[in-house]
Design an enzyme around this catalytic site. Structure first.
Site, PDB file in Angstrom:
ATOM      1  N   GLU A  85       0.850  -1.184   0.000  1.00  0.00           N
ATOM      2  CA  GLU A  85       0.000   0.000   0.000  1.00  0.00           C
ATOM      3  C   GLU A  85       0.894   1.246   0.000  1.00  0.00           C
ATOM      4  OE1 GLU A  85      -2.207   0.483   3.815  1.00  0.00           O
ATOM      5  OE2 GLU A  85      -1.423  -1.502   4.260  1.00  0.00           O
ATOM      6  N   CYS A 117      -3.467  -3.631   4.176  1.00  0.00           N
ATOM      7  CA  CYS A 117      -2.542  -4.634   4.718  1.00  0.00           C
ATOM      8  C   CYS A 117      -2.878  -6.050   4.267  1.00  0.00           C
ATOM      9  CB  CYS A 117      -2.524  -4.575   6.244  1.00  0.00           C
ATOM     10  SG  CYS A 117      -2.139  -2.947   6.876  1.00  0.00           S
ATOM     11  N   THR A 160       2.901   4.042  15.717  1.00  0.00           N
ATOM     12  CA  THR A 160       2.605   2.740  15.086  1.00  0.00           C
ATOM     13  C   THR A 160       3.159   2.679  13.665  1.00  0.00           C
ATOM     14  OG1 THR A 160       0.419   3.339  14.217  1.00  0.00           O
ATOM     15  CG2 THR A 160       0.478   2.533  16.466  1.00  0.00           C
ATOM     16  N   SER A 210     -11.017   2.166  13.516  1.00  0.00           N
ATOM     17  CA  SER A 210     -10.274   1.125  12.784  1.00  0.00           C
ATOM     18  C   SER A 210     -10.096  -0.117  13.667  1.00  0.00           C
ATOM     19  CB  SER A 210      -8.920   1.654  12.289  1.00  0.00           C
ATOM     20  OG  SER A 210      -7.994   1.815  13.355  1.00  0.00           O
ATOM     21  N   HIS A 248      -2.640 -10.139  12.398  1.00  0.00           N
ATOM     22  CA  HIS A 248      -2.099  -8.888  11.853  1.00  0.00           C
ATOM     23  C   HIS A 248      -1.779  -7.970  13.048  1.00  0.00           C
ATOM     24  CE1 HIS A 248      -1.546  -5.256   9.617  1.00  0.00           C
ATOM     25  NE2 HIS A 248      -2.600  -4.676  10.158  1.00  0.00           N
ATOM     26  N   LYS A 257      -6.146  -7.594  21.814  1.00  0.00           N
ATOM     27  CA  LYS A 257      -7.605  -7.373  21.680  1.00  0.00           C
ATOM     28  C   LYS A 257      -8.197  -8.424  20.740  1.00  0.00           C
ATOM     29  CE  LYS A 257      -7.226  -2.281  21.904  1.00  0.00           C
ATOM     30  NZ  LYS A 257      -7.995  -1.730  23.006  1.00  0.00           N
ATOM     31  N   ASN A 291       4.706  -1.374  12.621  1.00  0.00           N
ATOM     32  CA  ASN A 291       3.744  -1.882  11.641  1.00  0.00           C
ATOM     33  C   ASN A 291       4.391  -1.897  10.258  1.00  0.00           C
ATOM     34  OD1 ASN A 291       1.488  -2.722  10.273  1.00  0.00           O
ATOM     35  ND2 ASN A 291       0.182  -0.987  10.850  1.00  0.00           N
ATOM     36  N   SER A 324      -7.495  -2.759   6.000  1.00  0.00           N
ATOM     37  CA  SER A 324      -8.535  -1.734   6.166  1.00  0.00           C
ATOM     38  C   SER A 324      -9.271  -1.545   4.858  1.00  0.00           C
ATOM     39  CB  SER A 324      -7.887  -0.416   6.582  1.00  0.00           C
ATOM     40  OG  SER A 324      -7.403  -0.532   7.902  1.00  0.00           O
TER      41      SER A 324
HETATM   42  N1  CAA Z   1       0.495   3.517  30.418  1.00  0.00           N
HETATM   43  C1  CAA Z   1       0.031   2.351  29.912  1.00  0.00           C
HETATM   44  N2  CAA Z   1      -0.992   2.301  29.008  1.00  0.00           N
HETATM   45  C2  CAA Z   1      -1.528   3.469  28.619  1.00  0.00           C
HETATM   46  C3  CAA Z   1      -1.100   4.714  29.125  1.00  0.00           C
HETATM   47  C4  CAA Z   1      -0.031   4.713  30.077  1.00  0.00           C
HETATM   48  N3  CAA Z   1       0.456   5.831  30.583  1.00  0.00           N
HETATM   49  N4  CAA Z   1      -1.836   5.678  28.538  1.00  0.00           N
HETATM   50  C5  CAA Z   1      -2.703   5.064  27.696  1.00  0.00           C
HETATM   51  N5  CAA Z   1      -2.521   3.745  27.751  1.00  0.00           N
HETATM   52  C6  CAA Z   1      -3.202   2.704  26.980  1.00  0.00           C
HETATM   53  C7  CAA Z   1      -4.672   2.970  26.750  1.00  0.00           C
HETATM   54  O1  CAA Z   1      -5.472   2.543  27.830  1.00  0.00           O
HETATM   55  C8  CAA Z   1      -4.911   2.177  25.474  1.00  0.00           C
HETATM   56  O2  CAA Z   1      -5.047   0.807  25.768  1.00  0.00           O
HETATM   57  P1  CAA Z   1      -6.475   0.077  25.527  1.00  0.00           P
HETATM   58  O3  CAA Z   1      -6.736   0.182  24.053  1.00  0.00           O
HETATM   59  O4  CAA Z   1      -6.243  -1.304  26.000  1.00  0.00           O
HETATM   60  O5  CAA Z   1      -7.472   0.864  26.326  1.00  0.00           O
HETATM   61  C9  CAA Z   1      -3.618   2.323  24.719  1.00  0.00           C
HETATM   62  O6  CAA Z   1      -2.633   2.723  25.671  1.00  0.00           O
HETATM   63  C10 CAA Z   1      -3.652   3.372  23.616  1.00  0.00           C
HETATM   64  O7  CAA Z   1      -4.150   4.561  24.173  1.00  0.00           O
HETATM   65  P2  CAA Z   1      -5.210   5.459  23.386  1.00  0.00           P
HETATM   66  O8  CAA Z   1      -6.290   4.620  22.816  1.00  0.00           O
HETATM   67  O9  CAA Z   1      -5.582   6.599  24.238  1.00  0.00           O
HETATM   68  O10 CAA Z   1      -4.227   5.969  22.227  1.00  0.00           O
HETATM   69  P3  CAA Z   1      -4.493   6.952  21.022  1.00  0.00           P
HETATM   70  O11 CAA Z   1      -5.938   7.278  20.932  1.00  0.00           O
HETATM   71  O12 CAA Z   1      -3.547   8.078  21.147  1.00  0.00           O
HETATM   72  O13 CAA Z   1      -4.026   6.102  19.775  1.00  0.00           O
HETATM   73  C11 CAA Z   1      -4.527   4.416  18.160  1.00  0.00           C
HETATM   74  C12 CAA Z   1      -4.226   4.704  19.626  1.00  0.00           C
HETATM   75  C13 CAA Z   1      -5.916   4.917  17.814  1.00  0.00           C
HETATM   76  C14 CAA Z   1      -4.448   2.915  17.936  1.00  0.00           C
HETATM   77  C15 CAA Z   1      -3.459   5.143  17.274  1.00  0.00           C
HETATM   78  O14 CAA Z   1      -2.178   4.705  17.574  1.00  0.00           O
HETATM   79  C16 CAA Z   1      -3.703   4.972  15.793  1.00  0.00           C
HETATM   80  O15 CAA Z   1      -4.502   5.679  15.182  1.00  0.00           O
HETATM   81  N6  CAA Z   1      -2.966   3.992  15.138  1.00  0.00           N
HETATM   82  C17 CAA Z   1      -3.088   3.733  13.724  1.00  0.00           C
HETATM   83  C18 CAA Z   1      -4.329   2.927  13.386  1.00  0.00           C
HETATM   84  C19 CAA Z   1      -4.220   1.466  13.738  1.00  0.00           C
HETATM   85  O16 CAA Z   1      -3.148   0.924  13.886  1.00  0.00           O
HETATM   86  N7  CAA Z   1      -5.377   0.789  13.838  1.00  0.00           N
HETATM   87  C20 CAA Z   1      -5.416  -0.614  14.130  1.00  0.00           C
HETATM   88  C21 CAA Z   1      -6.585  -1.310  13.471  1.00  0.00           C
HETATM   89  S1  CAA Z   1      -6.585  -1.009  11.700  1.00  0.00           S
HETATM   90  C22 CAA Z   1      -5.365  -2.044  11.095  1.00  0.00           C
HETATM   91  O17 CAA Z   1      -4.933  -2.943  11.765  1.00  0.00           O
HETATM   92  C23 CAA Z   1      -4.821  -1.781   9.716  1.00  0.00           C
HETATM   93  C24 CAA Z   1      -3.502  -1.150   9.831  1.00  0.00           C
HETATM   94  O18 CAA Z   1      -2.473  -1.834   9.864  1.00  0.00           O
HETATM   95  C25 CAA Z   1      -3.414   0.301   9.939  1.00  0.00           C
END
Ligand code: CAA
Length: 403
Positions: A85, A117, A160, A210, A248, A257, A291, A324
């Site tokens: 991609e 992916c 990521t 996502s 993945h 998860k 990733n 995705s």
């Molecule tokens: N200590 C330990 N853990 C902590 C923490 C701390 N101080 N602060 C936060 N956390 C934990 C949170 O509780 C959370 O865990 P849970 O999901 O178990 O609740 C985790 O850390 C992440 O915190 P947030 O959700 O608050 O983080 P965020 O909103 O800033 O970003 C994300 C997380 C949305 C995944 C972001 O990294 C993102 O957008 N990533 C890209 C998208 C992605 O990878 N999506 C995955 C599914 S899609 C896919 O798989 C296709 C692909 O390859 C892209």
């Protein structure tokens, strides 16, 4: 040759961006507690592609290693597909550049596949059918998953990111993994969870949505797989039939998860109990690379074979690929007797240790340099890469590579 039933992965090759960033250092620079990235996301280091590296050079490097690992001559390749991609051209496939760099003969199908992916998995499953049907006439398929994950500086997706390629040699000698295409469960749905418009170098993502899309697709594909193996009324903990599972891995926590979801579909609400045993070994390399999009599942498989303390030979494993947009597949395979030895011979820990640990300022310079990389002649650029294949710039609108 017609009707070959034993098909799968004969060998694997891995390449990663030759720079790296420690997520603890990134967290400090972004004013985030380091534990959020390292424990919250489950990644400690991300690979960074240096300016002389791109999807092509990473793919060529991984492919060379896959062929070398099996002692297979490039002349036996009759199908060369690159799933990506992070394509480098709207028309010319990454696979054609790879063909040129490797010297793959002309009597070969050469093309690129795309579905986020899942693009590499799509190519691999097609390649399996090509071998199984007899169309391969004794030749092998080289399927390379190659990507540079890029969300941009300061975005939630930034920790990521990653850069790397995993090449899979597909044949009727599946020394690494014999795959059972007949029981692959599939799920596809038009969603906008992650995308990269034609005008953007960075991906856009609706992050939390996502995650939900991934889990929905996993549920759909897993239940389809269970149905195909005749286990509609699945016994509790159905997934215990697998010696290991590889998902993945956009970041390690996502695999946790995913596993919890699979176990809840198995009627086991204490899903985390089996996580370390079934999934843990598959996450070591993803945590050290980040990733790599299309290659992510296959990096997890490589990690499983490298890190597992158990002799996996002859044992069944489950694999889940998610792209995705979306399309997902849950399929299974049986580990080959040489698999763990072969993966050890790839010397991946040494490869990871050879990366240049970048300061945050140096990493941000690389990110900014990539903005114009695909338009510049590359004159005066320092060729950092320790890879034998290098992208040297664009001249007369053509990408130029050197060995
Ligand atoms: N200590 C330990 N853990 C902590 C923490 C701390 N101080 N602060 C936060 N956390 C934990 C949170 O509780 C959370 O865990 P849970 O999901 O178990 O609740 C985790 O850390 C992440 O915190 P947030 O959700 O608050 O983080 P965020 O909103 O800033 O970003 C994300 C997380 C949305 C995944 C972001 O990294 C993102 O957008 N990533 C890209 C998208 C992605 O990878 N999506 C995955 C599914 S899609 C896919 O798989 C296709 C692909 O390859 C892209």
């Amino acid at each position: 040759m017609l009707g070959t039933t034993e098909v799968g992965i004969e060998s694997i090759g891995v390449a990663v961006g030759s720079g790296s960033v420690k997520l603890e250092a990134l967290a400090a620079a972004r004013n985030v507690p380091p534990s959020k990235y390292v424990d919250g996301l489950g990644t400690h280091t991300m690979s960074v592609a240096m300016p002389s590296e791109d999807t092509v050079t990473l793919a060529a490097q991984a492919a060379t290693r896959a062929l070398g690992n099996a002692g297979v001559d490039v002349g036996t390749v009759g199908l060369l597909a690159v799933g990506t991609e992070t394509a480098v051209d709207h028309s010319k496939p990454v696979a054609s550049f790879v063909q040129g760099l490797l010297g793959v003969p002309s009597r070969c199908r050469v093309f690129e596949t795309k579905h986020a992916c899942y693009g590499g998995t799509a190519a691999m499953l097609l390649a399996l059918d090509w071998v199984r049907s007899g169309s391969a006439r004794g030749k092998k398929a080289l399927v390379v998953c190659s990507d540079i994950a890029r969300y941009g500086i300061g975005t939630p997706g930034e920790p990521t990111q990653g850069a790397g390629a995993v090449a899979l040699l597909i044949s009727d000698r599946p020394s690494i993994l014999r795959i059972d295409p007949a029981t692959a469960g599939v799920f596809a749905k038009d969603v906008s969870d992650f995308w990269r418009p034609l005008y953007s170098k960075d991906a856009f993502v609706d992050g939390h949505y996502s995650v939900q899309c991934y889990l929905d697709a996993l549920g759909g594909a897993y239940l389809h797989h269970r149905e195909l193996v005749g286990a509609n009324d699945a016994p509790a903990r159905f997934s215990d039939r697998y010696a290991a599972l590889a998902y993945h891995v956009p970041y390690g926590k996502m695999a946790r998860k995913a596993h919890r979801h699979v176990r809840s579909l198995d009627g086991d609400d204490a899903g985390d109990d089996s996580f370390d045993r079934l999934v843990g070994p598959s996450l070591a390399l993803p945590a050290a690379v980040g990733n790599v999009y299309t290659g992510s599942l296959y990096l997890a498989l490589t990690s499983l074979l490298l890190e597992s303390k158990v002799d996996l030979a002859g044992k069944p494993v489950g694999l889940f690929s998610y792209g995705s947009g979306s399309c997902a597949e849950f399929f299974t395979g049986t580990v080959g007797s040489e698999a763990q030895d072969r993966v050890r011979r790839l010397a991946i820990p040494e490869l990871l240790a050879s990366r240049e640990d970048l300061s945050i300022a140096a990493y941000e310079d690389v990110m900014r340099a990539r903005e114009t990389l695909d338009e510049s002649s590359g004159e005066g650029r320092v060729l950092h890469s320790h890879h034998p294949f290098r992208f040297t710039g664009v001249r007369d609108h053509k990408r130029v590579y050197e060995l």
